[in-house]
Design an enzyme around this catalytic site. Structure first.
Site, PDB file in Angstrom:
ATOM      1  N   CYS A  35      25.822  25.827  41.226  1.00 38.30           N
ATOM      2  CA  CYS A  35      26.826  25.498  42.240  1.00 38.30           C
ATOM      3  C   CYS A  35      27.282  24.048  42.109  1.00 38.30           C
ATOM      4  O   CYS A  35      26.514  23.167  41.769  1.00 38.30           O
ATOM      5  CB  CYS A  35      26.278  25.786  43.628  1.00 38.30           C
ATOM      6  SG  CYS A  35      25.839  27.524  43.845  1.00 38.30           S
ATOM      7  N   CYS A  88      18.626  26.607  37.760  1.00 36.66           N
ATOM      8  CA  CYS A  88      18.620  26.494  39.219  1.00 36.66           C
ATOM      9  C   CYS A  88      17.308  25.978  39.797  1.00 36.66           C
ATOM     10  O   CYS A  88      16.232  26.197  39.244  1.00 36.66           O
ATOM     11  CB  CYS A  88      18.993  27.833  39.852  1.00 36.66           C
ATOM     12  SG  CYS A  88      20.707  28.297  39.494  1.00 36.66           S
ATOM     13  N   ASP A  89      17.483  25.275  40.888  1.00 39.67           N
ATOM     14  CA  ASP A  89      16.490  24.817  41.849  1.00 39.67           C
ATOM     15  C   ASP A  89      15.049  24.655  41.366  1.00 39.67           C
ATOM     16  O   ASP A  89      14.694  23.649  40.816  1.00 39.67           O
ATOM     17  CB  ASP A  89      16.555  25.711  43.092  1.00 39.67           C
ATOM     18  CG  ASP A  89      17.930  25.640  43.719  1.00 39.67           C
ATOM     19  OD1 ASP A  89      18.875  26.175  43.119  1.00 39.67           O
ATOM     20  OD2 ASP A  89      18.092  25.023  44.772  1.00 39.67           O
ATOM     21  N   LYS A  90      14.207  25.672  41.550  1.00 41.14           N
ATOM     22  CA  LYS A  90      12.781  25.540  41.256  1.00 41.14           C
ATOM     23  C   LYS A  90      12.449  25.825  39.809  1.00 41.14           C
ATOM     24  O   LYS A  90      11.346  25.563  39.358  1.00 41.14           O
ATOM     25  CB  LYS A  90      11.927  26.510  42.097  1.00 41.14           C
ATOM     26  CG  LYS A  90      11.872  26.217  43.548  1.00 41.14           C
ATOM     27  CD  LYS A  90      13.130  26.505  44.256  1.00 41.14           C
ATOM     28  CE  LYS A  90      13.759  27.772  43.805  1.00 41.14           C
ATOM     29  NZ  LYS A  90      15.216  27.829  44.006  1.00 41.14           N
ATOM     30  N   GLU A 148      14.687  27.064  52.881  1.00 41.90           N
ATOM     31  CA  GLU A 148      15.792  26.119  53.028  1.00 41.90           C
ATOM     32  C   GLU A 148      16.664  26.524  54.214  1.00 41.90           C
ATOM     33  O   GLU A 148      16.819  27.711  54.503  1.00 41.90           O
ATOM     34  CB  GLU A 148      16.652  26.098  51.759  1.00 41.90           C
ATOM     35  CG  GLU A 148      15.958  25.476  50.576  1.00 41.90           C
ATOM     36  CD  GLU A 148      16.840  25.398  49.347  1.00 41.90           C
ATOM     37  OE1 GLU A 148      16.452  24.713  48.396  1.00 41.90           O
ATOM     38  OE2 GLU A 148      17.915  26.031  49.335  1.00 41.90           O
ATOM     39  N   SER A 188      18.646  22.889  51.496  1.00 44.19           N
ATOM     40  CA  SER A 188      19.347  22.992  50.228  1.00 44.19           C
ATOM     41  C   SER A 188      19.910  21.617  49.887  1.00 44.19           C
ATOM     42  O   SER A 188      20.193  20.806  50.780  1.00 44.19           O
ATOM     43  CB  SER A 188      20.492  23.998  50.355  1.00 44.19           C
ATOM     44  OG  SER A 188      21.409  23.846  49.303  1.00 44.19           O
TER      45      SER A 188
END
Length: 551
Positions: free
Chosen positions: A193, A119-121, A442, A468
């Site tokens: 996601c 995920c993300d970071k 976000e 996001s």
């Protein structure tokens, strides 16, 4: 091998004794020591399947002749952290993760790393840590979630099935019962996601960068293919150690240029600006936001994935994934023939790739003329701001509206929930930048509510915070200088006119310089919302978004 520092010679007898206590056999004491930096947690859907992937990686390492050691790093789920103070920790966790990877590998003198992320970071944080260490490393991203289905609606995602569904309910389009059914069915499996949000964008770009083996980014989290990729990555890291192939051999100015071009072509998350700049900085490479701006005028988009279309990562993978993107871009977009961690070059991956051209077309057959992402400049953002062009309807490429200002996300959400935002408004959310937030939250909750309420094409949202990857609509983020640093965004008043012009890459506050100077004289000095703890340290050391929010 670097691990010889903890296992060779009589003076290291105590060290070997401690290593044997962990289960290392005398025979394997001579094997390369490989760390598996795992972001496993029960808290994050993208990470709950990582225990199985850890096993597969470990099997691969031992099959290849290495000795595996698993250690953990933090993981924040942006979806769960969204819309409250917890989101302040999301971006700062990137630096925390880099510190953890660096600390564990350097303290224990590991020879190589497999970075198990999703995920993300977490993915950029791990890459930054690997670059600081510059020991052989390979990234395994755990893969996307399966599509949701509910009451005849297929291809539900975390956004359409929950965040935007709240807006549909408030608008009266669906019943509460239907909303709760969508809540239960929109996230049906482990995985990141389902759209080209930040997690999957960074996974894709890590593959383009060359730090993951082909198809790693798009293979489903619950697929046997993902398990095979994890095993193969474990095998490969031992070869990388033996051949001394380091991150600095893979992450070069040429490969980061490829990464930027691919980001513009797939229309990924605006967060890629922050993370690419931070990765380049860790690699000691001269990459700036102007490189994004220059390339965004040369590269056009080839594929749109949710939230910019109804296609999901499942469709993207079946259409050929990143190898198909490289096939489309290689010659027309002049990609550099850099090396993938698998040992293949970009040209070799592109040449052998399968592509469903109905989804990932040849570059010159694309129906899009703009890049998926863009940098805007003007008096409102003299150091730049960013927009996901792929998420904006073409008829909205030029937009002029009236400002409604809010000094926090919560204030803006209250106004949206009370229906005080109308068509033609430009929502300004300020004091949410890296320093001002602190942590640069976000804004998925307000942007999703806007879309759910049917205002996605008639309102704009501008913030010094970020979005996001799931955000779409006329949404401008990363405004620099931020309000906390006295940027013009802090001077906007309700009723001011603002013009966004994507074709000319401009954003203007239609107020005279004389009036702005008067307002500047009356602007109160910024006072941080957080006085103690990690966020206070972060706020006092973080750079602005146009430099990657680097600590």
């Amino acid at each position: 091998m670097q691990s010889d520092n903890i296992k060779k010679g009589l003076a290291r007898t105590p060290h070997r004794g401690l290593l044997m206590a962990t289960g290392v056999s005398k025979k394997n004491m001579d094997a390369p020591f490989i760390g598996i930096a795992s972001a496993f947690t029960d808290l994050v859907p993208g990470h709950i399947g990582m225990r199985e992937l850890e096993r597969q990686i470990e099997k691969g390492i031992h099959s290849g002749g290495g000795q595996a050691f698993v250690f953990g790093v933090p993981a924040v789920c942006d979806g769960i952290a969204m819309g409250h103070s917890g989101m302040r920790y999301s971006l700062p966790s990137r630096d925390l993760i880099a510190d953890c990877v660096e600390t564990m590998a350097a303290a224990h003198q590991l020879d190589g790393l497999v970075l198990l992320s999703n995920c993300d970071k977490i993915t950029p944080g791990m890459l930054i840590g690997a670059l600081r260490l510059n020991i052989p490393a390979i990234v395994v991203t755990a893969g996307p979630m399966l599509d949701g289905m509910c009451r005849g609606e297929n291809k539900l995602t975390m956004v359409t099935g929950s965040f935007e569904a709240v807006g549909r309910f408030r608008k009266g389009e669906i019943t509460e019962e239907h909303l709760l059914a969508m809540e239960e069915n929109s996230c049906p499996s482990a995985g990141a996601c389902q759209g080209m949000y930040t997690a999957n964008t960074m996974a894709c770009l890590t593959e383009v960068l060359g730090m993951s083996i082909p198809y790693c980014s798009s293979a489903s989290a619950v697929s046997s293919q993902k398990r095979r990729i994890a095993f193969d990555s474990g095998m490969r890291i031992v070869e990388l150690v033996k051949n001394d192939i380091k991150p600095s051999d893979i992450i070069t100015k040429d490969s980061i240029t490829n990464m930027i071009k691919a980001s513009l072509a797939i229309g990924g998350s605006t967060n890629t600006f922050l993370h690419t700049l931070a990765i380049a900085n860790a690699a000691g490479l001269d990459i700036t936001i102007d490189d994004f701006d220059k390339l965004s005028r040369e590269i056009h988009q080839i594929v749109k994935i949710n939230p910019s279309s109804t296609l999901t990562m499942t469709d993207f993978h079946q259409a050929g994934g990143i190898p198909a993107v490289l096939k489309s871009l290689y010659e027309p977009a002049k990609l550099n023939n850099t090396l993938n961690i698998s040992g293949l070059t970009v040209s070799e991956i592109a040449k052998s790739a399968y592509a469903d051209e109905n989804i990932i077309p040849k570059y010159d057959k694309s129906s899009y003329s703009q890049a998926g992402l863009g940098v805007l400049y003007g008096n409102l953002a003299k150091d730049g701001c960013v927009i996901k062009i792929s998420g904006v309807a073409p008829e909205c490429y030029t937009f002029e509206g009236i400002a409604k200002t809010f000094d926090s996300e919560e204030e803006a959400m209250k106004a949206l929930e009370e229906d005080t935002i109308k068509a033609g408004d430009v929502i300004i959310i300020r004091y949410e930048g890296p320093k001002g937030g602190p942590g640069m939250r976000e804004m998925l909750a307000p942007t999703s509510l806007l879309v759910g309420k049917g205002l996605g094409k008639s309102c704009a949202l501008i913030t010094d915070g970020r979005f996001s990857g799931a955000t779409h609509g006329i949404c401008v983020g990363h405004v620099c200088p931020e309000a906390a640093n006295g940027g013009v965004i802090a001077l906007i008043k309700d009723g001011d006119k603002i013009k966004i012009d994507i074709p000319s890459r401009s954003i203007e506050l239609l107020v005279s310089e004389e009036e702005l100077e008067k307002r500047r004289q009356n602007l109160k000095p910024y006072e941080s919302k957080v006085k103690t703890g990690y966020l206070a340290k972060y706020a006092s050391n973080v750079s602005d978004a146009s430099h990657g929010a680097i600590v």
